[in-house]
Design a protein around this motif. Structure first.
Motif, PDB file in Angstrom:
ATOM      1  N   LYS A   4      53.692  12.908 111.585  1.00 21.74           N
ATOM      2  CA  LYS A   4      53.729  11.719 110.728  1.00 21.74           C
ATOM      3  C   LYS A   4      52.328  11.440 110.171  1.00 21.74           C
ATOM      4  CE  LYS A   4      57.946  10.347 111.926  1.00 21.74           C
ATOM      5  NZ  LYS A   4      59.044  10.399 111.071  1.00 21.74           N
ATOM      6  N   TRP A   5      52.266  10.995 108.923  1.00 20.69           N
ATOM      7  CA  TRP A   5      50.984  10.748 108.270  1.00 20.69           C
ATOM      8  C   TRP A   5      50.205   9.651 108.968  1.00 20.69           C
ATOM      9  CZ3 TRP A   5      49.743   6.027 106.346  1.00 20.69           C
ATOM     10  CH2 TRP A   5      50.797   5.134 106.129  1.00 20.69           C
ATOM     11  N   TRP A   6      50.877   8.651 109.529  1.00 19.50           N
ATOM     12  CA  TRP A   6      50.163   7.561 110.182  1.00 19.50           C
ATOM     13  C   TRP A   6      49.490   8.034 111.469  1.00 19.50           C
ATOM     14  CZ3 TRP A   6      52.015   6.449 114.986  1.00 19.50           C
ATOM     15  CH2 TRP A   6      53.335   6.799 115.269  1.00 19.50           C
TER      16      TRP A   6
END
Length: 68
Positions: A4-6
């Motif tokens: 996930k990018w976060w």
């Protein structure tokens, strides 16, 4: 498996905070490495430069010795 990018952003933030802490600690060690006499000598040198008017941005004095 997809990350996930976060999670990547969070990890980058943690790495940035850790790197900043290392730099601050290194600067503090360097600052504390001076003996009191070395600090006094450096302050005397800076004061002498300021009194001579050779520091950047200093004002010039007139013939009466007053800063103007």
């Amino acid at each position: 498996m997809r990350i996930k990018w976060w999670k990547v952003v969070g990890l980058a933030g943690v790495v940035g905070v850790a790197a900043t802490g290392v730099l601050v600690a290194r600067a503090e060690r360097r600052r504390r490495a001076y003996t009191p006499e070395e600090v006094r000598e450096r302050l005397r040198q800076r004061h002498a430069v300021a009194q001579d008017g050779t520091s950047r941005g200093s004002r010039t004095s007139d013939t009466g010795g007053h800063i103007g």
